[in-house]
Design a protein around this motif. Structure first.
Motif, PDB file in Angstrom:
ATOM      1  N   LYS A 148       0.830  -1.196   0.000  1.00 37.89           N
ATOM      2  CA  LYS A 148       0.000   0.000   0.000  1.00 37.89           C
ATOM      3  C   LYS A 148       0.866   1.247   0.000  1.00 37.89           C
ATOM      4  CE  LYS A 148      -3.948  -2.083   2.392  1.00 37.89           C
ATOM      5  NZ  LYS A 148      -4.849  -2.010   3.568  1.00 37.89           N
ATOM      6  N   LEU A 149       0.506   2.188  -0.867  1.00 35.24           N
ATOM      7  CA  LEU A 149       1.218   3.464  -0.925  1.00 35.24           C
ATOM      8  C   LEU A 149       0.670   4.421   0.121  1.00 35.24           C
ATOM      9  CD1 LEU A 149       1.589   4.288  -4.729  1.00 35.24           C
ATOM     10  CD2 LEU A 149       3.443   3.912  -3.112  1.00 35.24           C
ATOM     11  N   SER A 150       1.557   5.239   0.651  1.00 31.59           N
ATOM     12  CA  SER A 150       1.130   6.281   1.581  1.00 31.59           C
ATOM     13  C   SER A 150       0.483   7.410   0.783  1.00 31.59           C
ATOM     14  CB  SER A 150       2.350   6.812   2.340  1.00 31.59           C
ATOM     15  OG  SER A 150       3.238   7.471   1.449  1.00 31.59           O
ATOM     16  N   ALA A 151      -0.028   8.398   1.495  1.00 34.36           N
ATOM     17  CA  ALA A 151      -0.639   9.548   0.817  1.00 34.36           C
ATOM     18  C   ALA A 151       0.409  10.265  -0.038  1.00 34.36           C
ATOM     19  CB  ALA A 151      -1.230  10.500   1.854  1.00 34.36           C
TER      20      ALA A 151
ATOM     21  N   GLY B  28       3.024   8.849  -1.351  1.00 34.17           N
ATOM     22  CA  GLY B  28       3.317   7.976  -2.482  1.00 34.17           C
ATOM     23  C   GLY B  28       2.273   8.093  -3.578  1.00 34.17           C
ATOM     24  N   LYS B  29       1.023   8.212  -3.195  1.00 31.25           N
ATOM     25  CA  LYS B  29      -0.052   8.359  -4.174  1.00 31.25           C
ATOM     26  C   LYS B  29       0.080   9.681  -4.932  1.00 31.25           C
ATOM     27  CE  LYS B  29      -3.344   5.469  -1.647  1.00 31.25           C
ATOM     28  NZ  LYS B  29      -4.598   5.433  -0.869  1.00 31.25           N
ATOM     29  N   THR B  30       0.567  10.703  -4.227  1.00 30.73           N
ATOM     30  CA  THR B  30       0.785  11.996  -4.876  1.00 30.73           C
ATOM     31  C   THR B  30       1.875  11.886  -5.933  1.00 30.73           C
ATOM     32  OG1 THR B  30       0.135  13.159  -2.858  1.00 30.73           O
ATOM     33  CG2 THR B  30       1.414  14.409  -4.479  1.00 30.73           C
ATOM     34  N   LYS B  31       2.905  11.117  -5.635  1.00 37.59           N
ATOM     35  CA  LYS B  31       4.003  10.913  -6.578  1.00 37.59           C
ATOM     36  C   LYS B  31       3.578   9.995  -7.731  1.00 37.59           C
ATOM     37  CE  LYS B  31       7.682  11.422  -3.093  1.00 37.59           C
ATOM     38  NZ  LYS B  31       8.321  12.617  -3.683  1.00 37.59           N
ATOM     39  N   LEU B  32       2.659   9.083  -7.453  1.00 32.99           N
ATOM     40  CA  LEU B  32       2.239   8.123  -8.467  1.00 32.99           C
ATOM     41  C   LEU B  32       1.484   8.790  -9.613  1.00 32.99           C
ATOM     42  CD1 LEU B  32       1.894   5.176  -9.401  1.00 32.99           C
ATOM     43  CD2 LEU B  32      -0.173   5.063  -7.980  1.00 32.99           C
ATOM     44  N   LYS B  33       0.686   9.776  -9.307  1.00 29.81           N
ATOM     45  CA  LYS B  33      -0.165  10.409 -10.325  1.00 29.81           C
ATOM     46  C   LYS B  33       0.642  10.967 -11.493  1.00 29.81           C
ATOM     47  CE  LYS B  33      -4.024  13.619 -10.854  1.00 29.81           C
ATOM     48  NZ  LYS B  33      -4.935  14.567 -10.161  1.00 29.81           N
ATOM     49  N   PRO B  34       1.671  11.834 -11.263  1.00 34.71           N
ATOM     50  CA  PRO B  34       2.443  12.331 -12.414  1.00 34.71           C
ATOM     51  C   PRO B  34       3.283  11.239 -13.064  1.00 34.71           C
ATOM     52  CG  PRO B  34       3.418  13.081 -10.344  1.00 34.71           C
ATOM     53  CD  PRO B  34       2.101  12.451 -10.004  1.00 34.71           C
ATOM     54  N   ALA B  35       3.658  10.215 -12.275  1.00 33.35           N
ATOM     55  CA  ALA B  35       4.439   9.120 -12.838  1.00 33.35           C
ATOM     56  C   ALA B  35       3.623   8.345 -13.858  1.00 33.35           C
ATOM     57  CB  ALA B  35       4.912   8.188 -11.725  1.00 33.35           C
ATOM     58  N   LEU B  36       2.376   8.033 -13.507  1.00 34.89           N
ATOM     59  CA  LEU B  36       1.516   7.282 -14.420  1.00 34.89           C
ATOM     60  C   LEU B  36       1.149   8.107 -15.648  1.00 34.89           C
ATOM     61  CD1 LEU B  36      -0.940   5.439 -11.979  1.00 34.89           C
ATOM     62  CD2 LEU B  36       1.077   4.530 -13.151  1.00 34.89           C
TER      63      LEU B  36
ATOM     64  N   GLY C 180      15.557  -7.177  -3.328  1.00 32.16           N
ATOM     65  CA  GLY C 180      15.548  -6.696  -1.955  1.00 32.16           C
ATOM     66  C   GLY C 180      14.438  -7.301  -1.118  1.00 32.16           C
ATOM     67  N   TYR C 181      14.574  -7.081   0.202  1.00 32.47           N
ATOM     68  CA  TYR C 181      13.602  -7.603   1.158  1.00 32.47           C
ATOM     69  C   TYR C 181      12.625  -6.505   1.567  1.00 32.47           C
ATOM     70  CZ  TYR C 181      11.841  -8.216   5.865  1.00 32.47           C
ATOM     71  OH  TYR C 181      11.045  -8.237   6.968  1.00 32.47           O
ATOM     72  N   TYR C 182      11.364  -6.741   1.311  1.00 30.29           N
ATOM     73  CA  TYR C 182      10.298  -5.864   1.797  1.00 30.29           C
ATOM     74  C   TYR C 182       8.984  -6.589   1.556  1.00 30.29           C
ATOM     75  CZ  TYR C 182       9.478  -4.786  -3.119  1.00 30.29           C
ATOM     76  OH  TYR C 182       9.216  -4.887  -4.460  1.00 30.29           O
ATOM     77  N   GLU C 183       7.940  -6.149   2.213  1.00 31.43           N
ATOM     78  CA  GLU C 183       6.625  -6.755   2.039  1.00 31.43           C
ATOM     79  C   GLU C 183       5.938  -6.134   0.823  1.00 31.43           C
ATOM     80  OE1 GLU C 183       4.223  -6.674   5.502  1.00 31.43           O
ATOM     81  OE2 GLU C 183       5.788  -7.455   6.809  1.00 31.43           O
ATOM     82  N   GLY C 184       5.464  -6.972  -0.048  1.00 30.61           N
ATOM     83  CA  GLY C 184       4.779  -6.485  -1.237  1.00 30.61           C
ATOM     84  C   GLY C 184       5.210  -7.229  -2.488  1.00 30.61           C
ATOM     85  N   ARG C 185       4.468  -7.038  -3.547  1.00 32.43           N
ATOM     86  CA  ARG C 185       4.746  -7.738  -4.794  1.00 32.43           C
ATOM     87  C   ARG C 185       6.078  -7.282  -5.376  1.00 32.43           C
ATOM     88  NH1 ARG C 185       0.493  -8.742  -9.782  1.00 32.43           N
ATOM     89  NH2 ARG C 185       1.906 -10.032 -11.056  1.00 32.43           N
ATOM     90  N   LYS C 186       6.813  -8.257  -5.938  1.00 34.15           N
ATOM     91  CA  LYS C 186       8.158  -7.972  -6.431  1.00 34.15           C
ATOM     92  C   LYS C 186       8.352  -8.307  -7.903  1.00 34.15           C
ATOM     93  CE  LYS C 186      10.170  -8.885  -1.876  1.00 34.15           C
ATOM     94  NZ  LYS C 186       8.864  -9.086  -1.206  1.00 34.15           N
ATOM     95  N   SER C 187       7.433  -9.031  -8.535  1.00 37.44           N
ATOM     96  CA  SER C 187       7.659  -9.420  -9.925  1.00 37.44           C
ATOM     97  C   SER C 187       6.377  -9.397 -10.740  1.00 37.44           C
ATOM     98  CB  SER C 187       8.287 -10.816  -9.990  1.00 37.44           C
ATOM     99  OG  SER C 187       7.371 -11.806  -9.551  1.00 37.44           O
ATOM    100  N   TRP C 188       6.552  -9.111 -12.051  1.00 36.72           N
ATOM    101  CA  TRP C 188       5.456  -9.093 -13.015  1.00 36.72           C
ATOM    102  C   TRP C 188       5.969  -9.749 -14.299  1.00 36.72           C
ATOM    103  CZ3 TRP C 188       6.806  -5.395  -9.633  1.00 36.72           C
ATOM    104  CH2 TRP C 188       5.818  -4.871  -8.791  1.00 36.72           C
ATOM    105  N   SER C 189       5.144 -10.544 -14.924  1.00 37.61           N
ATOM    106  CA  SER C 189       5.570 -11.254 -16.132  1.00 37.61           C
ATOM    107  C   SER C 189       4.472 -11.236 -17.182  1.00 37.61           C
ATOM    108  CB  SER C 189       5.930 -12.707 -15.796  1.00 37.61           C
ATOM    109  OG  SER C 189       6.957 -12.784 -14.825  1.00 37.61           O
TER     110      SER C 189
ATOM    111  N   ILE D 288       5.018   0.512 -12.002  1.00 31.43           N
ATOM    112  CA  ILE D 288       5.391   1.853 -11.520  1.00 31.43           C
ATOM    113  C   ILE D 288       4.979   2.010 -10.054  1.00 31.43           C
ATOM    114  CG2 ILE D 288       5.093   4.323 -11.816  1.00 31.43           C
ATOM    115  CD1 ILE D 288       6.611   2.879 -14.091  1.00 31.43           C
ATOM    116  N   GLU D 289       3.735   1.637  -9.765  1.00 29.12           N
ATOM    117  CA  GLU D 289       3.259   1.726  -8.382  1.00 29.12           C
ATOM    118  C   GLU D 289       4.060   0.800  -7.473  1.00 29.12           C
ATOM    119  OE1 GLU D 289      -0.907   1.262  -5.797  1.00 29.12           O
ATOM    120  OE2 GLU D 289      -0.920   1.034  -7.991  1.00 29.12           O
ATOM    121  N   GLY D 290       4.399  -0.389  -7.994  1.00 25.95           N
ATOM    122  CA  GLY D 290       5.177  -1.336  -7.201  1.00 25.95           C
ATOM    123  C   GLY D 290       6.570  -0.821  -6.858  1.00 25.95           C
ATOM    124  N   LEU D 291       7.202  -0.125  -7.793  1.00 25.23           N
ATOM    125  CA  LEU D 291       8.540   0.433  -7.542  1.00 25.23           C
ATOM    126  C   LEU D 291       8.493   1.548  -6.498  1.00 25.23           C
ATOM    127  CD1 LEU D 291       9.785   0.377 -11.220  1.00 25.23           C
ATOM    128  CD2 LEU D 291      10.987  -0.704  -9.312  1.00 25.23           C
TER     129      LEU D 291
END
Length: 357
Positions: free
Chosen positions: A82-85, A87-95, A227-236, A251-254
């Motif tokens: 889950k992205l923080s608030a 993170g969501k702000t940064k995600l919008k221009p990225a997408l 790396g080690y963290y909780e969350g999805r790490k791969s897409w195929s 993008i959101e995953g990174l």
């Protein structure tokens, strides 16, 4: 999954092995085995129960090479971080950068993608792989998938740059990585393949048999975050959806990976502070116990010396009583001897020393 030895060491001392194994899609036995193989000490039985009451032990020293990479087989977690608030702000221009109708489509490749493109436009190796070298993104594909890989990396680099991620090359790994929130986000893009083993038999000795391999490239790409963290790490690439269609998730995953890594760092720092405080409390308790024991031992020694001095003093008093009762006249030598006994009793009496009498 690939993980740095130091990161795995910190992970198994931050959470129980069983919990980590569940998150990473591994067996706890396999994860523990990988730790032992690479010199990573594991928490002893009962450690986490003690942690719950503030009595956990400090992690012992890592025996393995902290910078070595460990490959552990298993299914990565598909849990979406889950992205923080923020993170969501940064995600919008990225997408916005990956949708042509929402932004100006730039034909020129981004800086690090351009370097990667140059590195990939060369002759494949003997196995058919085209791989990038230092100061590029980490890529390993067949010649047929080079253009597709570059297109994906270009969108990822531009999107994350717009989302606030900086880029640099890791001096140890030599590949380009993302920097965000003080954390390093490393990833890899590669093509899936099947490997077939061929054995050329030696006429007399089997140990001289020659093994060779051929590779069949499947045309499917997979993107994985290290790396080690909780969350999805791969897409195929899937049967119904190609990886290009999963770019928003990547993008959101990174961005989520950078946040999760930062959170993990903060939790680790907090854990170290707790360990240091627990160690300080233990050290202070041990110091007090040592001082109390030293005081007790010294007092007991004084009491024993006092008993001995009283024993000598009582003996001298008894002799004086006998001399008086029997009207014995002591010689000069006898008087000196008796006085010497009395002086010895006084000299060895700790009460006189203690009271400075």
């Amino acid at each position: 999954m690939d993980i740095r030895c130091q990161d795995l060491y910190e992970a198994v001392w931050a959470k129980p092995v069983r919990t980590l194994a569940k998150e990473w899609g591994l067996s706890d036995v396999g994860l523990a085995k990988a730790c032992r193989k690479h010199g990573i000490p594991l928490p002893p039985l009962g450690h986490w129960s003690k942690i719950a009451v503030g009595r956990g032990m400090k992690p012992p020293q890592l025996k393995g090479n902290s910078e070595s990479m460990i490959t552990i087989q298993g299914t990565p977690s598909l849990k979406k971080a889950k992205l923080s608030a923020e993170g969501k702000t940064k995600l919008k221009p990225a997408l916005a950068t990956i949708f042509p109708e929402q932004t100006t489509l730039m034909s020129k490749l981004a800086k690090w993608t351009q370097k990667t493109d140059k590195a990939l436009h060369r002759k494949p190796d003997s196995s058919g792989f085209v791989s990038s070298w230092k100061e590029t993104f980490r890529v390993s594909v067949s010649e047929a998938q080079v253009s597709r890989a570059i297109g994906l990396l270009d969108k990822i680099e531009k999107a994350l740059t717009e989302g606030g991620m900086a880029w640099d090359f890791d001096k140890k790994g030599q590949y380009v990585v993302g920097r965000m929130y003080g954390e390093t986000v490393s990833f890899e893009l590669k093509e899936l393949y099947k490997r077939t083993e061929h054995i050329e038999k030696h006429p007399t000795s089997s140990w001289l048999d020659r093994k060779t391999y051929t590779y069949q490239f499947l045309g499917d790409l997979t993107f994985r975050i290290d790396g080690y963290y909780e969350g999805r790490k791969s897409w195929s690439d899937g049967k119904t959806q190609r990886i290009e269609e999963k770019l928003p998730e990547i993008i959101e995953g990174l961005l989520a990976a950078a946040e999760s890594m930062r959170q993990r760092t903060l939790e680790r720092e907090e854990q170290y502070k707790r360990w240091e405080e627990e160690a300080r409390i233990r050290a202070e308790k041990e110091r007090i116990e040592r001082e109390e024991k030293a005081f007790f031992d010294a007092t007991l020694k004084e009491a024993q010396d006092w008993n001995q001095a009283n024993l000598i003093r009582d003996y001298a008093t008894h002799l004086r009583s006998l001399i008086l009762d029997n009207k014995i006249e002591l010689t000069e030598a006898g008087e000196q001897w008796l006085s010497r006994i009395e002086n010895a009793a006084r000299k060895h009496d700790p009460a006189f020393r203690r009271l400075s009498l």
